[in-house]
Design a protein around this motif. Structure first.
Motif, short mmCIF file in Angstrom:
data_model
loop_
_atom_site.label_atom_id
_atom_site.label_comp_id
_atom_site.label_asym_id
_atom_site.label_seq_id
_atom_site.Cartn_x
_atom_site.Cartn_y
_atom_site.Cartn_z
N GLY A 61 3.60 1.75 -6.94
CA GLY A 61 4.44 2.92 -6.72
C GLY A 61 4.08 3.67 -5.44
N LEU A 62 2.79 3.74 -5.15
CA LEU A 62 2.35 4.40 -3.92
C LEU A 62 2.78 3.61 -2.69
N LEU A 63 2.58 2.29 -2.73
CA LEU A 63 2.93 1.45 -1.59
C LEU A 63 4.42 1.51 -1.30
N ASN A 77 6.63 -0.18 6.59
CA ASN A 77 7.61 -0.53 7.63
C ASN A 77 7.47 0.38 8.84
N GLN A 78 6.23 0.54 9.27
CA GLN A 78 5.86 1.31 10.46
C GLN A 78 5.92 2.83 10.27
N VAL A 92 13.14 5.57 4.15
CA VAL A 92 12.27 4.40 4.31
C VAL A 92 12.46 3.45 3.13
N ARG A 93 12.62 4.02 1.93
CA ARG A 93 12.76 3.19 0.72
C ARG A 93 14.05 2.38 0.70
N PRO A 169 15.95 -6.17 1.85
CA PRO A 169 14.72 -5.38 1.98
C PRO A 169 13.72 -6.03 2.92
N VAL A 170 12.92 -5.20 3.56
CA VAL A 170 11.80 -5.68 4.34
C VAL A 170 10.68 -6.12 3.41
#
Length: 245
Positions: A61-63, A77-78, A92-93, A169-170
């Protein structure tokens, strides 16, 4: 505040001394994770093993930016998640996909609608065509009008995978993706995840107790005593795996 050094273009996840502390039932601090340093490159497949309650899902969840760290830094993702507000983290998500053990499909929507809804909400073009294409890619082109309760567990998980990958997704995060499936169906799901990982170049980060799934990943980590330990292929074996499901 010091400006963080830019990450190499291949790094999609990086943590620096990441920690997470919660309050227990007696309002005392309870440290779940501490000093987590991790780097994952684009296209990697990574498994996180550990006993029940070790904090694997908390780390995931944190990542993914779903929760906030108590200490340390997370780059996804930077982007430095710990320096962003909620609206910025949500942006970002949008380049992150999720697959859960419980599938998390909406029961009142068909398979097609379940895949299509997040695409529509994100403003994707041709979202219906894209959703149908992904259901076909996971072998469910003939089941697009069926509701979750009309699908087997394996079929529901394939819908969830189609939904996750449809957003391009990345990184794809998967939390026990085969946990509610029998062995044969679970193997089918594993094969599908890694095929899509190869075809799409999507980074896979998996929380699992399934040794076979973990061994197919390029990197394996054991989460134990609040720490993340890199495992060599020889260090992860059926005997150890039973001790750390």
């Amino acid at each position: 505040m010091n400006t963080p050094e830019p990450l190499a273009s291949t790094v999609v996840i990086k943590t620096v001394n990441l920690g997470r502390t919660l309050m227990d039932t007696e309002q005392q601090p309870l440290t779940i994770l501490q000093g987590i340093n991790l780097q994952i490159n684009a296209g990697d497949s990574v498994a996180i093993l550990g006993s029940s309650g070790a904090g694997k899902s908390t780390l995931l969840g944190l990542l993914a930016g779903l929760d906030q760290a108590s200490t340390g830094e997370i780059y996804l993702n930077q982007q430095p998640l710990t320096q962003l507000n909620e609206e910025q983290r949500a942006q970002v998500r949008q380049k992150v996909g999720f697959v859960f053990q419980s599938f998390q499909l909406l029961g009142h929507l068909t398979a097609l609608d379940n895949v299509m809804l997040p695409l529509e909400l994100a403003g994707a073009k041709d979202y219906r065509k894209k959703a149908q294409n992904w259901l076909e890619r996971v072998g469910l082109g003939h089941r697009i009008k069926h509701y979750p309760n009309q699908l087997s567990g394996g079929e529901q998980q394939r819908v969830a995978i189609a939904r996750a990958f449809a957003g391009e997704p990345v990184v794809l995060f998967a939390d026990e993706p085969t946990g509610n499936l029998d062995q044969k169906t679970g193997q089918t799901i594993i094969d599908l995840l890694f095929k899509l990982n190869r075809d799409q170049g999507t980074t896979l980060v998996l929380v699992t107790h399934d040794l076979e799934l973990a061994q197919r990943c390029q990197q394996r980590y054991l989460l134990q005593d609040q720490q993340l330990i890199l495992q060599t292929p020889a260090a992860v074996n059926p005997v150890n795996a039973e001790a750390t499901p």
